[in-house]
Write a protein that holds these residues in place. Structure first.
Motif, mmCIF file in Angstrom:
data_model
loop_
_atom_site.group_PDB
_atom_site.id
_atom_site.type_symbol
_atom_site.label_atom_id
_atom_site.label_comp_id
_atom_site.label_asym_id
_atom_site.label_seq_id
_atom_site.Cartn_x
_atom_site.Cartn_y
_atom_site.Cartn_z
ATOM 1 N N PRO A 53 0.943 -1.086 -0.049
ATOM 2 C CA PRO A 53 -0.068 -0.083 0.026
ATOM 3 C C PRO A 53 0.852 1.471 -0.003
ATOM 4 O O PRO A 53 0.135 2.413 -0.141
ATOM 5 N N ILE A 54 2.262 1.282 0.159
ATOM 6 C CA ILE A 54 2.929 2.136 0.018
ATOM 7 C C ILE A 54 2.889 3.086 -1.332
ATOM 8 O O ILE A 54 3.076 4.273 -1.379
ATOM 9 N N GLU A 55 2.335 2.456 -2.302
ATOM 10 C CA GLU A 55 2.256 3.103 -3.700
ATOM 11 C C GLU A 55 1.017 4.165 -3.476
ATOM 12 O O GLU A 55 0.942 5.045 -4.536
ATOM 13 N N VAL A 56 0.245 4.150 -2.401
ATOM 14 C CA VAL A 56 -0.504 5.439 -2.176
ATOM 15 C C VAL A 56 0.113 6.653 -1.999
ATOM 16 O O VAL A 56 -0.107 7.577 -2.324
ATOM 17 N N LYS A 90 -0.188 -3.662 6.785
ATOM 18 C CA LYS A 90 0.638 -4.548 7.706
ATOM 19 C C LYS A 90 1.915 -3.827 8.628
ATOM 20 O O LYS A 90 2.046 -2.675 7.880
ATOM 21 N N PRO A 91 2.035 -4.011 9.628
ATOM 22 C CA PRO A 91 3.011 -3.392 10.512
ATOM 23 C C PRO A 91 4.176 -3.268 9.696
ATOM 24 O O PRO A 91 4.991 -2.130 9.888
ATOM 25 N N CYS A 92 4.910 -4.212 8.944
ATOM 26 C CA CYS A 92 5.816 -3.929 7.974
ATOM 27 C C CYS A 92 5.990 -2.800 7.165
ATOM 28 O O CYS A 92 6.791 -2.063 7.009
ATOM 29 N N ASP A 93 4.950 -2.696 6.524
ATOM 30 C CA ASP A 93 4.606 -1.592 5.518
ATOM 31 C C ASP A 93 4.509 -0.122 6.519
ATOM 32 O O ASP A 93 4.902 0.863 5.801
ATOM 33 N N LEU A 94 3.879 -0.212 7.592
ATOM 34 C CA LEU A 94 3.902 0.784 8.367
ATOM 35 C C LEU A 94 5.327 1.420 8.829
ATOM 36 O O LEU A 94 5.435 2.697 8.918
ATOM 37 N N LYS A 95 6.217 0.381 8.887
ATOM 38 C CA LYS A 95 7.703 0.767 9.465
ATOM 39 C C LYS A 95 8.288 1.363 8.101
ATOM 40 O O LYS A 95 9.038 2.319 8.182
ATOM 41 N N ALA A 96 7.790 1.006 7.146
ATOM 42 C CA ALA A 96 8.693 1.359 5.536
ATOM 43 C C ALA A 96 8.037 2.849 5.519
ATOM 44 O O ALA A 96 8.815 3.655 5.254
ATOM 45 N N VAL A 97 6.692 3.105 5.873
ATOM 46 C CA VAL A 97 6.525 4.701 5.884
ATOM 47 C C VAL A 97 7.445 5.560 7.015
ATOM 48 O O VAL A 97 7.593 6.603 6.468
ATOM 49 N N PRO A 242 8.758 -1.960 -0.130
ATOM 50 C CA PRO A 242 8.159 -0.881 0.260
ATOM 51 C C PRO A 242 9.062 0.332 0.622
ATOM 52 O O PRO A 242 8.727 1.422 1.249
ATOM 53 N N VAL A 243 10.351 0.024 0.683
ATOM 54 C CA VAL A 243 11.492 0.924 1.166
ATOM 55 C C VAL A 243 12.373 1.394 -0.016
ATOM 56 O O VAL A 243 12.733 2.629 0.161
ATOM 57 N N CYS A 244 12.375 0.636 -0.966
ATOM 58 C CA CYS A 244 13.136 1.114 -2.165
ATOM 59 C C CYS A 244 12.248 2.474 -2.831
ATOM 60 O O CYS A 244 11.001 2.488 -2.708
ATOM 61 N N GLY A 307 17.187 -0.483 5.959
ATOM 62 C CA GLY A 307 16.271 -0.326 4.779
ATOM 63 C C GLY A 307 15.487 -1.468 4.328
ATOM 64 O O GLY A 307 15.260 -1.549 3.243
ATOM 65 N N CYS A 308 15.190 -2.554 5.469
ATOM 66 C CA CYS A 308 14.556 -3.534 4.965
ATOM 67 C C CYS A 308 13.694 -3.607 6.375
ATOM 68 O O CYS A 308 14.037 -3.453 7.389
ATOM 69 N N VAL A 309 12.310 -4.223 5.866
ATOM 70 C CA VAL A 309 11.333 -4.266 7.244
ATOM 71 C C VAL A 309 10.770 -5.711 7.102
ATOM 72 O O VAL A 309 9.956 -5.965 7.973
ATOM 73 N N GLY A 310 11.583 -6.586 6.362
ATOM 74 C CA GLY A 310 11.285 -8.221 6.458
ATOM 75 C C GLY A 310 9.717 -8.381 5.996
ATOM 76 O O GLY A 310 9.241 -9.523 6.511
ATOM 77 N N CYS A 311 9.579 -7.704 5.071
ATOM 78 C CA CYS A 311 8.140 -8.178 4.474
ATOM 79 C C CYS A 311 8.287 -9.418 3.537
ATOM 80 O O CYS A 311 7.466 -10.005 3.029
#
Ligand code: SF4
Ligand code: SF4
Length: 342
Positions: A53-56, A90-97, A242-244, A307-311
């Motif tokens: 969802p980081i694409e938002v 998801k929490p991993c994507d939240l950390k990427a934010v 999601p981090v790149c 730069g990695c959240v383990g997704c």
């Protein structure tokens, strides 16, 4: 503030939200959960989604502004940013934010990203059923959201335990139609704790051998030329991460037109190739090494965050079957074992 949202109240709550906000939630598209504007269908609030969802906040392609020339003077028109709420992140994507906030929020700030970020509310969904590639618990970015959310949901079977993480999150509970949220009690929290502890054990059993220190040592000794020969140079691992956040910019149209930004990746040779044809990252092996160094050395130096959240998306999508953590190619048997859930 905590509350309980029974299963039968989920869709009425989303309808409530969509009367004043654009609701973005994962929905089933040909068997795959994909984040889209929610239009009343049952949300696919299950395991992790392949596309983030980081694409938002960081779309694959976006118009930064339109320019119009009149008598030698330019006027600029930026697209309007809608007020949105992402449900199910998801929490991993939240950390990427959180990582992207530090990157795009530091000088010089990235105005288009920050404008979208400021007008987006985040409702996370804690992971009680990690997917076969997930290792967020090892990266300290899950399975439960720690910060950065407005509301955190945990699916406890009969409904969702909802925990507010901001004043806006409190309003998401208190401001909706009455009767949708019920009072949460100790049994809801106990169920959440058991489910999350189970998710942690699943990941520890599968990926307990992964550690950032181990990977940093592996980066120094890996056979990058060999890995480069296996890589198909598709860029998939980077585009799906999601981090790149590398991008390219182009002005489309003369004298009037649009300035467009699109995602790019340092794994593709054109990204580092200069106008005279020289390329400081000429081989794919060098570019892969650079990708790792950026995530595990340079980004932590700049932002304090890895730069990695383990997704696990890069492992899942890689057609060359490169195990991104062991820095080796998985044989088919190992890959099938990996895919077996739990
Ligand atoms: S490097 Fe791979 S596992 Fe880490 S955040 Fe990116 S896609 Fe996910
Ligand atoms: S997904 Fe795999 S094959 Fe594609 S660029 Fe990444 S490492 Fe190479």
């Amino acid at each position: 503030m905590k509350a309980f949202l029974p299963n039968e109240s989920l869709i009425p709550w989303l309808k409530d939200l969509s009367s004043s906000l654009e609701v973005i939630a994962p929905v089933d598209v040909e068997g795959e959960a994909v984040y889209q504007t929610w239009k009343g269908q049952p949300p696919a609030l299950v395991g992790n989604t392949l596309s983030s969802p980081i694409e938002v906040l960081m779309p694959r392609t976006e118009v930064l502004f339109r320019y119009v020339q009149d008598s030698g003077r330019y006027t600029f028109d930026e697209p309007k940013v809608p007020t949105r709420i992402v449900v199910g992140m998801k929490p991993c994507d939240l950390k990427a934010v959180a990582i992207l906030d530090r990157i795009f929020g530091s000088e010089p700030t990235d105005h288009p990203y920050l404008a979208k970020r400021r007008s987006t509310l985040l409702v996370s969904l804690n992971c009680t059923d990690p997917g076969p590639w997930c290792f967020c618990a090892i990266m300290d970015s899950g399975p439960d959201a720690q910060e950065g959310f407005d509301l955190a949901l945990t699916d406890i079977g009969s409904g969702y335990l909802a925990e507010a993480g901001s004043a806006a999150g409190v309003l998401l509970i208190k401001g909706c139609s009455s009767g949708l949220f019920l009072e949460a009690d100790g049994s809801h929290e106990a169920s959440r704790d058991i489910l999350l502890e189970n998710a942690r054990s699943v990941m520890a059993e599968k990926y307990g051998d992964r550690s950032v220190g181990h990977l940093r040592r592996a980066i120094r000794s890996a056979d990058w030329e060999y890995l480069g020969r296996q890589c198909l140079r598709c860029g998939g691992c980077s585009f799906i991460c999601p981090v790149c956040h590398c991008f390219s910019i182009a002005d489309l149209g003369v004298p009037d037109g649009e300035r467009v930004r699109c995602r790019d990746t340092c794994l593709l040779s054109g990204f580092s190739r200069m106008t005279n044809g020289a390329n400081p990252l000429g081989s794919i092996g060098e570019r892969m090494r650079n990708w790792y160094l950026d995530k595990f050395e340079h980004l932590p130096e700049r932002t304090g965050l890895i730069g990695c959240v383990g997704c696990g998306r890069c492992d899942e999508i890689c057609l060359a079957q490169i195990d991104r953590w062991r820095l080796e190619v998985l044989d088919e048997r190992s890959r099938q074992q990996r895919q077996q859930h739990k």
